[in-house]
Structures are given as structure tokens and as C-alpha cells.
Design a protein around this motif. Structure first.
Motif, short mmCIF file in Angstrom:
data_model
loop_
_atom_site.label_atom_id
_atom_site.label_comp_id
_atom_site.label_asym_id
_atom_site.label_seq_id
_atom_site.Cartn_x
_atom_site.Cartn_y
_atom_site.Cartn_z
N PHE A 186 -49.90 2.89 24.61
CA PHE A 186 -49.65 4.60 25.53
C PHE A 186 -50.44 3.14 26.85
O PHE A 186 -51.36 3.40 26.88
N GLU A 187 -49.77 2.92 27.48
CA GLU A 187 -49.74 2.21 29.72
C GLU A 187 -48.70 2.16 29.23
O GLU A 187 -47.66 2.11 29.65
N ARG A 188 -49.31 2.75 31.00
CA ARG A 188 -47.77 2.49 32.67
C ARG A 188 -48.48 2.32 33.54
O ARG A 188 -49.77 2.23 33.77
N VAL A 189 -47.76 1.78 34.23
CA VAL A 189 -48.42 1.22 36.07
C VAL A 189 -47.75 2.95 36.45
O VAL A 189 -46.97 3.37 36.58
N VAL A 190 -48.93 2.66 37.75
CA VAL A 190 -48.96 4.28 38.81
C VAL A 190 -49.11 3.48 40.12
O VAL A 190 -50.38 3.18 40.25
N PHE A 191 -47.79 3.71 40.90
CA PHE A 191 -47.73 3.52 42.53
C PHE A 191 -48.62 4.35 42.85
O PHE A 191 -48.96 5.52 42.77
N PRO A 192 -49.27 3.34 44.13
CA PRO A 192 -50.32 4.51 44.95
C PRO A 192 -49.52 5.94 45.41
O PRO A 192 -48.80 5.31 45.26
N GLY A 193 -50.72 6.85 45.27
CA GLY A 193 -49.57 8.49 45.54
C GLY A 193 -48.22 9.20 44.66
O GLY A 193 -48.04 9.98 44.25
N GLN A 194 -48.24 8.01 43.41
CA GLN A 194 -47.25 7.93 42.45
C GLN A 194 -48.34 9.38 41.30
O GLN A 194 -49.27 9.35 41.31
N ARG A 195 -47.55 10.27 40.48
CA ARG A 195 -48.07 11.40 39.91
C ARG A 195 -47.96 10.92 38.44
O ARG A 195 -46.05 10.75 38.49
N LEU A 196 -48.15 11.10 37.52
CA LEU A 196 -47.93 11.01 36.10
C LEU A 196 -48.24 11.71 35.29
O LEU A 196 -49.03 12.53 34.73
N VAL A 197 -46.72 12.78 34.59
CA VAL A 197 -46.83 13.18 33.97
C VAL A 197 -46.55 12.63 32.98
O VAL A 197 -45.77 12.13 32.06
N PHE A 198 -47.41 13.32 31.67
CA PHE A 198 -47.23 12.81 30.14
C PHE A 198 -47.90 13.50 29.21
O PHE A 198 -48.80 14.41 29.21
#
Length: 131
Positions: free
Chosen positions: A40-52
Motif C-alpha cells: 500500500f503506497e499512495r501519493v497524497v497531494f497538498p490538501g488531498q484526503r486519502l480514504v482507505f
């Protein structure tokens, strides 16, 4: 919630729905590396919300991106990122009033809508001539 790219290993039964928000102005990489047989590896941009969805025992590593490198900036236990799933009564989108079974009163009043045309003509100011 299904992980489309990398499904959880079948031996992971205790999963939780999590949310991480990148509150920085830099690009981050969120990685979980303590679960065997799972990537599990994801890029998260500034202000982005990552739901997993992740095992409850998972540890999320946050790597903050610099010009040509990334620095491990935080480790967060996924049980701290859990989001509460909505109850069934919160999912009701009907405009009908739902009756409380104990007090016999509506929990949410029905939406009152007027019948007929509620639009009004738009008046626009215009310039008549320019000298």
C-alpha cells in the motif's frame, strides 16, 4: 471499501475505514509496510484526503517529498485514522418524515416545498451609450 489495485490479504479480517489528510503544502507519500503480503503506497497531494481500508494494526508512514528525495516525517497508527461509518438513519435521503418509535414524533420534519413557479425575471443593468 475495496482496494482496487492491491486487495488486503485474506488473513486480515479486522479492517477499518481510515482517512488521512495532507495538511501541508508539500507532496507526501503514504505507505503501509508492516502488513505482510500487502503493498500500500499512495501519493497524497497538498490538501488531498486519502480514504482507505486497512488492517486495524497497520502503521502508516508519511514520507514528505523534497526536490529529489523523501523524508520519513511521521508514523501514524491506523486506529488513529479511523472514520466513523454513518448509521442507517443518517443514510435516509427521503423527504418523508421518519417517525421516532419511542416518542411517536417525527425525527426530521418533512421538507416543505411550494407548488408553482418560484423563479423571477432577472433585471440586468446595461450601458446605453459611450461618448
Amino acid at each position: 471499501m475495496a482496494q482496487i489495485l492491491d486487495p488486503l490479504p485474506p488473513e486480515q479480517s479486522e479492517t477499518v475505514l481510515c482517512c488521512y489528510v495532507n495538511a501541508t503544502s508539500k507532496i507526501q507519500v503514504a505507505r503501509i509496510s508492516n502488513i505482510p503480503n500487502w503493498y500500500f503506497e499512495r501519493v497524497v497531494f497538498p490538501g488531498q484526503r486519502l480514504v482507505f481500508e486497512a488492517p486495524q494494526v497497520a502503521q502508516m508512514e508519511i514520507h514528505t517529498g523534497m526536490m529529489a528525495s523523501a523524508i520519513l516525517s511521521d508514523k501514524i497508527s491506523c486506529d488513529r485514522l479511523v472514520i466513523k461509518e454513518p448509521m442507517t438513519y443518517e443514510l435516509n435521503t427521503d423527504s418523508e418524515a421518519t417517525i421516532d418509535s419511542i416518542n411517536k414524533k417525527p425525527l426530521v420534519p418533512p421538507i416543505n416545498t411550494k407548488a408553482g413557479d418560484t423563479t423571477k425575471p432577472l433585471t440586468i443593468a446595461s450601458l446605453v451609450s459611450v461618448e
